[in-house]
Design a protein around this motif. Structure first.
Motif, PDB file in Angstrom:
ATOM      1  N   LYS A 181       0.845  -1.200   0.000  1.00  0.00           N
ATOM      2  CA  LYS A 181       0.000   0.000   0.000  1.00  0.00           C
ATOM      3  C   LYS A 181       0.880   1.249   0.000  1.00  0.00           C
ATOM      4  N   ALA A 182       0.536   2.226  -0.878  1.00  0.00           N
ATOM      5  CA  ALA A 182       1.326   3.454  -0.956  1.00  0.00           C
ATOM      6  C   ALA A 182       1.195   4.239   0.338  1.00  0.00           C
ATOM      7  N   GLU A 183       2.316   4.836   0.777  1.00  0.00           N
ATOM      8  CA  GLU A 183       2.276   5.596   2.016  1.00  0.00           C
ATOM      9  C   GLU A 183       2.606   7.046   1.787  1.00  0.00           C
ATOM     10  N   LEU A 184       1.882   7.896   2.474  1.00  0.00           N
ATOM     11  CA  LEU A 184       2.100   9.333   2.329  1.00  0.00           C
ATOM     12  C   LEU A 184       2.796   9.848   3.593  1.00  0.00           C
ATOM     13  N   GLU A 185       3.873  10.615   3.392  1.00  0.00           N
ATOM     14  CA  GLU A 185       4.625  11.104   4.544  1.00  0.00           C
ATOM     15  C   GLU A 185       4.872  12.615   4.383  1.00  0.00           C
ATOM     16  N   ILE A 186       4.632  13.375   5.464  1.00  0.00           N
ATOM     17  CA  ILE A 186       4.957  14.809   5.411  1.00  0.00           C
ATOM     18  C   ILE A 186       6.431  14.964   5.768  1.00  0.00           C
ATOM     19  N   LEU A 187       7.216  15.548   4.864  1.00  0.00           N
ATOM     20  CA  LEU A 187       8.656  15.688   5.099  1.00  0.00           C
ATOM     21  C   LEU A 187       8.995  17.021   5.747  1.00  0.00           C
ATOM     22  N   GLU A 188       8.249  18.073   5.374  1.00  0.00           N
ATOM     23  CA  GLU A 188       8.571  19.407   5.895  1.00  0.00           C
ATOM     24  C   GLU A 188       7.340  20.303   5.790  1.00  0.00           C
ATOM     25  N   GLU A 189       7.113  21.116   6.815  1.00  0.00           N
ATOM     26  CA  GLU A 189       6.052  22.123   6.715  1.00  0.00           C
ATOM     27  C   GLU A 189       6.714  23.428   6.281  1.00  0.00           C
ATOM     28  N   ILE A 190       6.258  23.984   5.165  1.00  0.00           N
ATOM     29  CA  ILE A 190       6.933  25.134   4.562  1.00  0.00           C
ATOM     30  C   ILE A 190       6.233  26.444   4.872  1.00  0.00           C
ATOM     31  N   ALA A 191       4.929  26.424   4.849  1.00  0.00           N
ATOM     32  CA  ALA A 191       4.099  27.606   5.117  1.00  0.00           C
ATOM     33  C   ALA A 191       2.746  27.046   5.568  1.00  0.00           C
ATOM     34  N   PRO A 192       1.804  27.917   5.978  1.00  0.00           N
ATOM     35  CA  PRO A 192       0.498  27.376   6.359  1.00  0.00           C
ATOM     36  C   PRO A 192      -0.069  26.491   5.235  1.00  0.00           C
ATOM     37  N   ASN A 193      -0.461  25.294   5.593  1.00  0.00           N
ATOM     38  CA  ASN A 193      -1.053  24.346   4.626  1.00  0.00           C
ATOM     39  C   ASN A 193      -0.134  23.992   3.450  1.00  0.00           C
ATOM     40  N   THR A 194       1.151  24.196   3.597  1.00  0.00           N
ATOM     41  CA  THR A 194       2.095  23.936   2.496  1.00  0.00           C
ATOM     42  C   THR A 194       3.193  22.984   2.970  1.00  0.00           C
ATOM     43  N   PHE A 195       3.350  21.888   2.253  1.00  0.00           N
ATOM     44  CA  PHE A 195       4.239  20.834   2.730  1.00  0.00           C
ATOM     45  C   PHE A 195       5.068  20.208   1.603  1.00  0.00           C
ATOM     46  N   MET A 196       6.240  19.689   1.984  1.00  0.00           N
ATOM     47  CA  MET A 196       6.940  18.754   1.105  1.00  0.00           C
ATOM     48  C   MET A 196       6.434  17.384   1.512  1.00  0.00           C
ATOM     49  N   ILE A 197       6.028  16.628   0.516  1.00  0.00           N
ATOM     50  CA  ILE A 197       5.384  15.342   0.759  1.00  0.00           C
ATOM     51  C   ILE A 197       6.180  14.239   0.071  1.00  0.00           C
ATOM     52  N   ARG A 198       6.161  13.087   0.683  1.00  0.00           N
ATOM     53  CA  ARG A 198       6.654  11.911  -0.044  1.00  0.00           C
ATOM     54  C   ARG A 198       5.484  10.930  -0.188  1.00  0.00           C
ATOM     55  N   TYR A 199       5.272  10.492  -1.408  1.00  0.00           N
ATOM     56  CA  TYR A 199       4.234   9.486  -1.649  1.00  0.00           C
ATOM     57  C   TYR A 199       4.890   8.405  -2.490  1.00  0.00           C
ATOM     58  N   ASP A 200       5.057   7.243  -1.904  1.00  0.00           N
ATOM     59  CA  ASP A 200       5.868   6.197  -2.542  1.00  0.00           C
ATOM     60  C   ASP A 200       7.257   6.750  -2.846  1.00  0.00           C
ATOM     61  N   ASP A 201       7.685   6.709  -4.126  1.00  0.00           N
ATOM     62  CA  ASP A 201       9.026   7.204  -4.454  1.00  0.00           C
ATOM     63  C   ASP A 201       9.007   8.660  -4.867  1.00  0.00           C
ATOM     64  N   LYS A 202       7.828   9.268  -4.875  1.00  0.00           N
ATOM     65  CA  LYS A 202       7.701  10.615  -5.401  1.00  0.00           C
ATOM     66  C   LYS A 202       7.774  11.650  -4.262  1.00  0.00           C
ATOM     67  N   LYS A 203       8.619  12.675  -4.458  1.00  0.00           N
ATOM     68  CA  LYS A 203       8.735  13.741  -3.462  1.00  0.00           C
ATOM     69  C   LYS A 203       8.249  15.021  -4.132  1.00  0.00           C
ATOM     70  N   PHE A 204       7.326  15.748  -3.513  1.00  0.00           N
ATOM     71  CA  PHE A 204       6.763  16.912  -4.188  1.00  0.00           C
ATOM     72  C   PHE A 204       6.211  17.940  -3.200  1.00  0.00           C
ATOM     73  N   LEU A 205       6.046  19.162  -3.732  1.00  0.00           N
ATOM     74  CA  LEU A 205       5.445  20.251  -2.968  1.00  0.00           C
ATOM     75  C   LEU A 205       3.928  20.141  -3.117  1.00  0.00           C
ATOM     76  N   ALA A 206       3.206  20.449  -2.033  1.00  0.00           N
ATOM     77  CA  ALA A 206       1.740  20.348  -2.110  1.00  0.00           C
ATOM     78  C   ALA A 206       1.094  21.321  -1.131  1.00  0.00           C
ATOM     79  N   THR A 207      -0.149  21.676  -1.425  1.00  0.00           N
ATOM     80  CA  THR A 207      -0.926  22.413  -0.415  1.00  0.00           C
ATOM     81  C   THR A 207      -2.080  21.522   0.033  1.00  0.00           C
ATOM     82  N   LYS A 208      -2.386  21.649   1.319  1.00  0.00           N
ATOM     83  CA  LYS A 208      -3.505  20.907   1.890  1.00  0.00           C
ATOM     84  C   LYS A 208      -4.770  21.632   1.451  1.00  0.00           C
ATOM     85  N   SER A 209      -5.692  20.877   0.884  1.00  0.00           N
ATOM     86  CA  SER A 209      -6.809  21.537   0.236  1.00  0.00           C
ATOM     87  C   SER A 209      -8.113  20.764   0.414  1.00  0.00           C
TER      88      SER A 209
END
Ligand SMILES: C[S@@+](CC[C@H](N)C(=O)[O-])C[C@H]1O[C@@H](n2cnc3c(N)ncnc32)[C@H](O)[C@@H]1O
Length: 222
Positions: free
Chosen positions: A4-32
Motif C-alpha cells: 500500500k502506498a504511504e504518504l509522509e509529510i517531510l517538511e512544513e513550509i508555510a500554512p497548509n504547504t508541505f513537502m510530501i513523499r508518496y511512494d518514491d515521489k517527493k513533491f510540494l503540495a498544499t492541503k486543500s
C-alpha cells in the motif's frame, strides 16, 4: 502481495504547504478541501503544486521562503486561469485574494475557481489602471505580480501606491524577454533591480531555473 502506498509529510513550509513523499515521489503540495484545478494530482487531502506551472512553487523549491499568514489580504496581478491563486487560496484560508486578470479567456476558468472558493475576489480589469478597481480592493498586506509586461515595474509601483500597507511586501515574477527581447537577461535584471530600489527595499531576488528559464523573483518591502 501489493504494497500500500504511504504518504509522509517531510517538511512544513508555510500554512497548509508541505513537502510530501508518496511512494518514491517527493513533491510540494498544499492541503486543500477543493478538487484539482489544472491537472495536478491530489493525494489524500494534498494537492500537488507543480513548479513548471507556478513560479511561486518554483521559488519555494529553489529554497526561498516568504512569510505567508492564513489571514493575509493579498492583491494578485495576472491571475490567468488561477493556477497559483488556487494554491494561495489554500494557504490564505482565512484571508482574501483580490485577483486581477484582463484577458477574458483564462478569466472564464478562473471564475469557476472563484465560485468554489470563498476567499478569492476575481476582477476582470487591467492592472495598469488600479483606479478602476480602487472602489473594490482594500489595503493589502502583500502584492503578488506575474504579468510579463514591458511596463511591469510601473504597474507594480502604481498598485503599491494605491493598495499596499505601510511595511507591506510584494513579490514580482520577472521575465527578461518581456522587458527587452534582445538584451542579455542579466543586464535586464540588474536594470530592473536598480529601478525597483527607487521605491522599495529589496529583500531578496533569485532565479527560477530550471523551472522557468530567464526569469527571476524579486521580493520587496515598501
Ligand atoms: C504568466 S501569466 C500568469 C500566470 C499566473 N500568475 C499563475 O501563476 O497561475 C500572465 C497573465 O497576466 C495577464 N496580464 C498581462 N498584463 C495584464 C494587465 N495589464 N492586467 C491584467 N492582467 C494582465 C495575462 O493576460 C496573463 O494571463
Amino acid at each position: 502481495m501489493v504494497k500500500k502506498a504511504e504518504l509522509e509529510i517531510l517538511e512544513e513550509i508555510a500554512p497548509n504547504t508541505f513537502m510530501i513523499r508518496y511512494d518514491d515521489k517527493k513533491f510540494l503540495a498544499t492541503k486543500s478541501r477543493s478538487k484539482p484545478h489544472y491537472g495536478e494530482k491530489k493525494y489524500a487531502e494534498f494537492r500537488e503544486w507543480i513548479p513548471y506551472r507556478s513560479k511561486l512553487a518554483a521559488m519555494i523549491l529553489n529554497g526561498y521562503r516568504i512569510k505567508l499568514k492564513p489571514d493575509m489580504k493579498m492583491l494578485y496581478l495576472g491571475a490567468a486561469s488561477g493556477t497559483t491563486v488556487s494554491h494561495l487560496s489554500d494557504i490564505l484560508e482565512e484571508g482574501v485574494i483580490y485577483a486581477v486578470e484582463y484577458s477574458a479567456r483564462p478569466f472564464k476558468k478562473f471564475l469557476e475557481l472563484s465560485m468554489e472558493r470563498r476567499n478569492i475576489i476575481p476582477l476582470l480589469k487591467d492592472a495598469s489602471k488600479p483606479e478602476e478597481y480602487a472602489g473594490i480592493v482594500e489595503k493589502v498586506d502583500f502584492i503578488y505580480q506575474d504579468i510579463a509586461q514591458k511596463n511591469q515595474r510601473e504597474i507594480f509601483v502604481k498598485n503599491a501606491e494605491f493598495f499596499l500597507k505601510e511595511n507591506g511586501e510584494g513579490l514580482i515574477m520577472v521575465k527578461a524577454r518581456s522587458i527587452d527581447s534582445v538584451a542579455e537577461p542579466s543586464e535586464v535584471f540588474s536594470r530592473f533591480l536598480s529601478e525597483m530600489e527607487e521605491n522599495f527595499t529589496i529583500l531578496k531576488h533569485g532565479k527560477l531555473d530550471p523551472f522557468h528559464k530567464d526569469h527571476i523573483f524579486v521580493h520587496v518591502r515598501l
